[in-house]
Design a protein around this motif. Structure first.
Motif, short mmCIF file in Angstrom:
data_model
loop_
_atom_site.label_atom_id
_atom_site.label_comp_id
_atom_site.label_asym_id
_atom_site.label_seq_id
_atom_site.Cartn_x
_atom_site.Cartn_y
_atom_site.Cartn_z
N PRO A 193 -2.57 24.77 11.01
CA PRO A 193 -2.20 23.97 12.18
C PRO A 193 -1.55 22.63 11.84
CG PRO A 193 -4.31 25.01 12.55
CD PRO A 193 -3.94 25.32 11.13
N SER A 194 -2.00 22.01 10.75
CA SER A 194 -1.41 20.72 10.36
C SER A 194 0.01 20.88 9.82
CB SER A 194 -2.29 20.04 9.31
OG SER A 194 -2.32 20.80 8.11
N GLY A 195 0.42 22.12 9.54
CA GLY A 195 1.75 22.35 8.98
C GLY A 195 2.77 22.88 9.97
N GLY A 201 -3.46 7.45 9.01
CA GLY A 201 -3.26 6.21 9.74
C GLY A 201 -1.82 5.84 9.97
N GLU A 202 -0.89 6.64 9.42
CA GLU A 202 0.54 6.31 9.53
C GLU A 202 1.35 7.40 10.24
OE1 GLU A 202 1.45 3.44 8.83
OE2 GLU A 202 0.05 2.66 7.34
N ARG A 203 0.67 8.31 10.91
CA ARG A 203 1.38 9.45 11.49
C ARG A 203 2.01 9.11 12.83
NH1 ARG A 203 -2.77 14.18 9.29
NH2 ARG A 203 -2.26 13.78 7.10
N ALA A 204 2.89 8.13 12.77
CA ALA A 204 3.66 7.71 13.94
C ALA A 204 4.89 6.97 13.41
CB ALA A 204 2.84 6.79 14.84
N GLY A 205 5.87 6.85 14.28
CA GLY A 205 7.05 6.09 13.89
C GLY A 205 8.04 6.82 13.01
N GLY A 206 7.89 8.15 12.87
CA GLY A 206 8.88 8.91 12.12
C GLY A 206 8.74 8.85 10.62
N LEU A 207 7.58 8.41 10.11
CA LEU A 207 7.42 8.28 8.67
C LEU A 207 7.32 9.64 7.98
CD1 LEU A 207 4.99 5.24 8.44
CD2 LEU A 207 7.45 5.29 8.05
N GLY A 208 6.77 10.64 8.68
CA GLY A 208 6.75 11.99 8.12
C GLY A 208 8.16 12.53 7.93
N LEU A 209 9.03 12.24 8.89
CA LEU A 209 10.42 12.67 8.80
C LEU A 209 11.13 11.94 7.67
CD1 LEU A 209 12.40 14.56 10.31
CD2 LEU A 209 13.14 12.56 11.61
N LEU A 210 10.82 10.66 7.49
CA LEU A 210 11.41 9.90 6.39
C LEU A 210 11.00 10.51 5.05
CD1 LEU A 210 12.90 7.44 5.22
CD2 LEU A 210 10.78 6.13 5.47
N ASP A 247 0.82 -1.20 0.00
CA ASP A 247 0.00 0.00 0.00
C ASP A 247 0.86 1.26 0.00
OD1 ASP A 247 -2.32 -1.50 0.11
OD2 ASP A 247 -2.43 -1.45 2.30
N VAL A 248 0.46 2.26 -0.80
CA VAL A 248 1.10 3.57 -0.80
C VAL A 248 0.45 4.40 0.29
CG1 VAL A 248 1.41 5.72 -2.10
CG2 VAL A 248 1.78 3.51 -3.22
N ARG A 249 1.26 4.90 1.23
CA ARG A 249 0.72 5.57 2.40
C ARG A 249 1.20 7.00 2.58
NH1 ARG A 249 -3.63 3.40 4.17
NH2 ARG A 249 -3.20 3.55 6.41
N GLY A 250 1.94 7.50 1.63
CA GLY A 250 2.39 8.88 1.71
C GLY A 250 3.04 9.31 0.41
#
Length: 337
Positions: free
Chosen positions: A232-234, A132-141, A71-74
């Motif tokens: 706020p989300s940014g 659903g994936e906003r944990a574990g540092g995926l945004g930073l990745l 699945d593509v999640r970001g």
């Protein structure tokens, strides 16, 4: 779970469309429009396929994929040269000071001046991570993978880089900033203007936007108080950009008044600090946590892994080598996590 950043292709259309519907509007680089997204993916595939070192206006789209579910999640994007095909407009906050001898009074006013100062800059943008994936540092990745991509293909990017942050959007999906300025000249709502810009570019801004400076004091309170503020989300994205060395220099988006962050490309922390070396061991048992990338253009891949610098070479763990599809003797770019 394991995640990897890879080049997007036209097969990712449905996944990007589903994520675009979750953005809440005002996200110009990820419009919920299949035709616009198809065009963006086709342009990205052409950019990945092009050979040559000259800088032209190109868009690279990357996606975050769960390697177990597929699945593509970001997603995130990199633009090589904004303002190359048509002018890139921003408002810049300037100050005018005037003095009256008769009144013995000095008055200072802030203005919004329409400028093309940032034309020719590269840009990082289009970053969206599935809720659903906003944990574990995926945004930073997602965010930092763009800098490793730039470092690995430095000749395709300019000497200055910018990032536009979405501005304040109200409960009805409108923009107080747009309503106070653009809406009075274009006869369309913020959402209509934003969707038109995403699909057709912003040449209509050049055609219809007044060229004279706007006195900020003449705007209503709702518009004034959102100038230069991120949605706020940014806010987290703005902190990440500041950590990378970007700064806010008074440039704001002409649609929603959101801040534009600017940096010298070679001074961005994750570009300046990126290590390039050949893999000397792909079976590292324990090492420093890092972002590790390999592959050129369409073969680019990036993930979290473990590394150990050994002279000019680097050792990586077996899972990372598998995710990146590489073996010993291949070039990798890496930065500490």
């Amino acid at each position: 779970m394991s995640f990897v950043i890879r080049a997007a292709d036209t097969g990712d259309l449905q996944a990007l469309y589903e994520m675009a519907k979750l953005t809440g509007g005002g996200f110009t680089n990820l419009p919920p429009d299949r035709n616009s997204l198809t065009g963006k993916l086709e342009a990205s595939e052409a950019a990945f396929a092009r050979e040559g070192e000259e800088i032209v206006a190109e868009t690279f789209v990357l996606v975050l994929q769960n390697t177990e579910t597929r699945d593509v999640r970001g997603t995130c994007q990199v633009f090589t040269a904004v303002g190359h095909d048509w002018p890139f407009y921003s408002y810049r906050i300037t100050r005018l000071t005037q003095h009256s001898r008769e009144l013995e009074r000095t008055m200072s006013a802030e203005l919004l001046s329409l400028v093309n100062d940032l034309g020719g800059s590269s840009e990082v943008g289009g970053l969206f991570l599935h809720p659903g994936e906003r944990a574990g540092g995926l945004g930073l990745l997602l965010a930092r993978s763009r800098y490793l991509f730039i470092a690995a293909h430095r000749h395709r990017f300019g000497d200055r880089i910018l990032a536009e942050l979405r501005g304040i959007i109200d409960e009805r999906g409108g923009s107080p900033f747009w309503d106070a300025i653009g809406g009075k000249f274009f006869g369309m709502s913020f959402q209509e203007a934003d969707e038109f810009n995403a699909s057709n570019g912003n040449q209509f801004i050049a055609d219809l936007m007044p060229k004279h400076p706007v006195y900020i004091a003449m705007l209503d309170d709702e518009a004034r108080k959102v100038i230069g503020l991120p949605h706020p989300s940014g806010r987290a994205a703005m902190r990440m950009l500041e950590h990378e060395g970007f700064s806010y220099e008074g440039y704001v988006d002409i649609f929603d008044g959101g801040p534009t962050m600017v940096a010298r490309t070679d001074a961005v922390r994750s570009i300046a600090g990126a290590h390039c070396g050949e893999t000397v061991d792909c079976g590292l048992a324990k090492g420093e946590k890092a972002l590790i990338a390999a592959g050129e253009m369409a073969d680019f891949r990036c993930c979290y892994g473990a590394r150990e610098l050994r002279g000019e070479g680097v050792a990586i763990d077996a899972q990372t080598a598998e995710l990146l599809r590489i073996g010993e003797g291949e070039t990798v770019w890496s930065i500490p996590r």
